[in-house]
Motif scaffolding. Structure first.
Motif, short mmCIF file in Angstrom:
data_model
loop_
_atom_site.label_atom_id
_atom_site.label_comp_id
_atom_site.label_asym_id
_atom_site.label_seq_id
_atom_site.Cartn_x
_atom_site.Cartn_y
_atom_site.Cartn_z
N GLY A 36 0.79 -1.23 0.00
CA GLY A 36 0.00 0.00 0.00
C GLY A 36 0.82 1.27 0.00
N HIS A 37 2.14 1.16 0.19
CA HIS A 37 2.99 2.35 0.19
C HIS A 37 3.41 2.70 -1.24
CE1 HIS A 37 4.15 0.99 4.49
NE2 HIS A 37 3.11 1.80 4.52
N LEU A 38 3.70 3.96 -1.46
CA LEU A 38 4.14 4.40 -2.78
C LEU A 38 5.55 3.87 -3.05
CD1 LEU A 38 3.75 7.79 -4.45
CD2 LEU A 38 6.04 6.89 -4.15
N PHE A 39 5.75 3.29 -4.23
CA PHE A 39 7.06 2.81 -4.66
C PHE A 39 7.51 3.61 -5.87
CE2 PHE A 39 9.37 0.23 -7.80
CZ PHE A 39 10.49 -0.13 -7.06
N TYR A 40 8.79 3.97 -5.89
CA TYR A 40 9.33 4.65 -7.07
C TYR A 40 10.69 4.09 -7.41
CZ TYR A 40 11.82 7.44 -3.54
OH TYR A 40 12.60 7.83 -2.48
N CYS A 41 11.04 4.18 -8.68
CA CYS A 41 12.31 3.64 -9.17
C CYS A 41 12.77 4.46 -10.36
CB CYS A 41 12.12 2.18 -9.57
SG CYS A 41 13.52 1.46 -10.47
N ALA A 42 14.04 4.85 -10.34
CA ALA A 42 14.66 5.52 -11.48
C ALA A 42 15.87 4.71 -11.90
CB ALA A 42 15.07 6.94 -11.11
N VAL A 43 15.96 4.38 -13.19
CA VAL A 43 17.08 3.60 -13.71
C VAL A 43 18.20 4.56 -14.11
CG1 VAL A 43 17.84 1.90 -15.42
CG2 VAL A 43 15.47 1.86 -14.57
N VAL A 44 19.37 4.38 -13.51
CA VAL A 44 20.49 5.27 -13.83
C VAL A 44 21.57 4.57 -14.65
CG1 VAL A 44 20.13 6.77 -11.84
CG2 VAL A 44 21.61 4.77 -11.60
N GLU A 45 21.48 3.23 -14.75
CA GLU A 45 22.47 2.48 -15.52
C GLU A 45 21.86 1.14 -15.93
OE1 GLU A 45 26.62 0.15 -14.53
OE2 GLU A 45 26.27 2.08 -13.55
N GLY A 46 22.06 0.74 -17.18
CA GLY A 46 21.63 -0.58 -17.63
C GLY A 46 20.13 -0.69 -17.88
N ARG A 47 19.65 -1.95 -17.84
CA ARG A 47 18.24 -2.24 -18.14
C ARG A 47 17.74 -3.35 -17.24
NH1 ARG A 47 17.60 -4.16 -23.86
NH2 ARG A 47 15.42 -3.53 -23.62
N CYS A 48 16.42 -3.42 -17.06
CA CYS A 48 15.81 -4.51 -16.30
C CYS A 48 14.36 -4.65 -16.72
CB CYS A 48 15.93 -4.29 -14.79
SG CYS A 48 15.00 -2.87 -14.17
N ARG A 49 13.69 -5.65 -16.18
CA ARG A 49 12.30 -5.95 -16.51
C ARG A 49 11.44 -5.77 -15.27
NH1 ARG A 49 8.98 -10.57 -16.25
NH2 ARG A 49 7.69 -10.99 -18.09
N LEU A 50 10.31 -5.08 -15.40
CA LEU A 50 9.36 -4.89 -14.31
C LEU A 50 8.03 -5.53 -14.69
CD1 LEU A 50 8.38 -3.49 -11.63
CD2 LEU A 50 7.71 -1.55 -13.07
N GLN A 51 7.53 -6.39 -13.82
CA GLN A 51 6.24 -7.04 -14.05
C GLN A 51 5.32 -6.72 -12.87
OE1 GLN A 51 4.98 -9.63 -16.65
NE2 GLN A 51 3.31 -8.48 -15.69
N VAL A 52 4.38 -5.81 -13.09
CA VAL A 52 3.38 -5.50 -12.08
C VAL A 52 2.22 -6.46 -12.28
CG1 VAL A 52 1.81 -3.75 -11.15
CG2 VAL A 52 4.06 -3.08 -12.00
N GLU A 53 1.76 -7.06 -11.20
CA GLU A 53 0.70 -8.06 -11.31
C GLU A 53 -0.52 -7.50 -12.03
OE1 GLU A 53 -1.30 -10.82 -7.95
OE2 GLU A 53 0.86 -11.00 -8.29
N GLY A 54 -0.99 -8.26 -13.03
CA GLY A 54 -2.16 -7.86 -13.78
C GLY A 54 -1.87 -6.95 -14.95
N ARG A 55 -0.57 -6.66 -15.21
CA ARG A 55 -0.20 -5.77 -16.30
C ARG A 55 0.86 -6.42 -17.18
NH1 ARG A 55 -1.01 -0.34 -16.41
NH2 ARG A 55 -2.40 0.53 -14.83
N GLU A 56 1.02 -5.86 -18.38
CA GLU A 56 2.10 -6.32 -19.25
C GLU A 56 3.45 -5.90 -18.68
OE1 GLU A 56 1.68 -5.13 -23.27
OE2 GLU A 56 -0.32 -5.99 -23.53
N ALA A 57 4.46 -6.72 -18.93
CA ALA A 57 5.81 -6.42 -18.44
C ALA A 57 6.35 -5.15 -19.10
CB ALA A 57 6.74 -7.59 -18.70
N LEU A 58 7.14 -4.40 -18.35
CA LEU A 58 7.79 -3.20 -18.85
C LEU A 58 9.29 -3.43 -18.91
CD1 LEU A 58 5.99 -0.41 -16.75
CD2 LEU A 58 5.57 -0.98 -19.16
N MET A 59 9.92 -3.01 -20.00
CA MET A 59 11.37 -3.03 -20.09
C MET A 59 11.87 -1.63 -19.75
SD MET A 59 11.90 -6.10 -20.79
CE MET A 59 10.81 -7.44 -21.25
N LEU A 60 12.64 -1.53 -18.69
CA LEU A 60 13.11 -0.24 -18.21
C LEU A 60 14.55 -0.01 -18.61
CD1 LEU A 60 11.67 -0.35 -14.55
CD2 LEU A 60 10.55 0.44 -16.65
N GLY A 61 14.84 1.23 -19.08
CA GLY A 61 16.19 1.60 -19.48
C GLY A 61 16.63 2.86 -18.77
#
Length: 302
Positions: A36-61
């Motif tokens: 229930g808490h707010l989550f935030y993420c900023a990518v400063v180097e490289g890439r990764c994959r984020l999968q939020v339940e119930g949504r399509e996966a996001l490729m983050l750069g």
């Protein structure tokens, strides 16, 4: 002119829970249960994959920013084949203070600035419901800079830290939310403000919450027919116009009662009620306690 987005973020009163640098090397996978808490993420180097339940996966750069106002279950993983199905990785704190996932000695394939914050407002659940449930902004270096400033301030012990952090978090949230207004936001305040007609009506509600608004009057402000306005508002904002107005009025009323500890008749007038009794009935139905009792409980620290 009223700025509804700024008003709501300020009223939410965001407070930092934690902020850290997290990196991954080799194949890795992390799962976070929604709290229930707010989550935030900023990518400063490289890439990764984020999968939020119930949504399509996001490729983050690099310079991608993700914000989840009421954090749902999600997983993050490296882009190695099969990483999304591997056993969960445990983060390890390195001597530098950075948290590492996967190979402790190998070169990082991603480095993220991540954090959680809570909302001190007792109206957080209602106000957060007006925001999109996921924000993804691509290539905004300014957001990564803001997240870095939040992390640097959170890890220090300087005078005035609480005030500085509160303002930095507000700026970060506002910047993220307005950056996402035109990129397919889910129904909520951002979609409403991105609609030129609806934005006029929303701003008028925030400018004059004490006015005796009707759907017909708000529709005229928006330059739409009553039925078109009602349907369009519900579709874009996710709630009916008068429900949005009631939520905003009650949030303002609670803030006024907390700050002044009473003055029910004055608060009633400021939020659009002709009598203290009508306001008391609406407030009690919405909040679950009478306004005078609410003010006394606030003063008593209940």
């Amino acid at each position: 002119m009223a700025d509804p987005l700024t008003e709501i973020v300020t009223l939410l009163r965001p407070r930092i829970k934690f902020s850290k640098v997290a990196s991954g090397a080799g194949p890795w996978r992390l799962r976070k249960e929604g709290d229930g808490h707010l989550f935030y993420c900023a990518v400063v180097e490289g890439r990764c994959r984020l999968q939020v339940e119930g949504r399509e996966a996001l490729m983050l750069g690099v310079n991608d920013f993700v914000l989840i106002p009421a954090a749902a279950d999600f997983t993050m993983s490296s882009l190695h084949p099969g990483a999304e199905g591997m056993a969960l990785s445990e983060p390890v704190c390195l001597p530098s203070g950075e948290f590492r996932l996967g190979d402790l000695a190998g070169p990082a394939n991603v480095r993220n600035l991540v954090g959680h914050c809570v909302f001190a407002s007792p109206d957080a659940a209602l106000l957060v419901s007006l925001l999109p449930d996921l924000v993804h902004v691509r290539g905004e270096a300014s957001l990564a800079t803001l997240v870095a400033l939040v992390g640097e301030e959170a890890r220090g012990a300087k005078p005035g830290q609480e005030v500085v952090l509160a303002h930095l978090l507000e700026v970060m949230l506002i910047e993220a939310l307005r950056s996402a207004a035109g990129v397919g936001a889910s129904p909520g305040l951002l979609r409403g403000l991105a609609d030129e007609r609806l934005a006029v009506a929303i701003r008028r509600m925030h400018e004059a919450p004490g006015r005796g608004w009707s759907v017909a009057e708000l529709a005229r402000e928006a330059g739409l027919s009553r039925s078109s306005f009602f349907d369009r508002f519900g579709r874009e904002v996710g709630v009916a116009p008068m429900e949005y107005l009631l939520t905003w009025r009650m949030a303002l009323a609670k803030g006024l009662l907390r700050r002044h500890g009473g003055g029910v008749a004055e608060v009633a007038e400021k939020v659009g009620y002709r009598s203290a009794s009508a306001f008391s009935v609406a407030f009690t139905r919405h909040v679950g306690t009478a306004p005078a009792r609410y003010a006394r409980d606030v003063l008593a620290g209940v």
